[in-house]
Design a protein around this motif. Sequence first.
Motif: not given
Length: 159
Positions: A37, A40, A62-64, A67, A69-70
């Motif tokens: 995932y 970004y 695993q991104e968020n 940023y 938080s990934g």
Amino acid sequence: MEKQHTINFEAIESYDHLDAMEKTLFDKAMAIRDLAYAPYSNFTVGCAILLENGEIITGSNQENAAYPSGLCAERTTIFYTGANFPDVKIKKLFVIGAPRNATASVPIPPCGACRQSILEYEAKQKDEIEIYFASLGGEIFKTRSIRELLPFSFDASYL
Ligand code: THU
């Protein structure tokens, strides 16, 4: 006085030069990388961990939208392993990264935070973890321990 700190690693020429288990780990890291995932950065990373009982655990980055938080593929995978198999030793960790639509590039090494996290599990299990890193083709780099990639590492011995 100037001193040197050398690191040792093996450059494996290509996928064809891996043994059967290493090929399995490479294939599994490649397959899970497809599921990363990473909307970004579009930089997708897959990780495969071999346990001493023969089980293979895989994970991806695993991104968020927020940023920081990934999480990287290596930590996603090793934290899952630590949570679910706390008493089983980790033998090998294989990581493959590349921009999503790349065709080939140079081996992608684990980031600094992942090196520190991997080191913690080596210390916990009192045994080395072989690290392999690669990209989609070409050479695969291998070290006998994460310590080769993290000279002057900070660990619990200093606390
Ligand atoms: N990434 C990893 O998964 N592992 C690394 O060792 C380096 C970077 C991820 C984090 C982020 O999702 C993307 O690659 C770009 O930095």
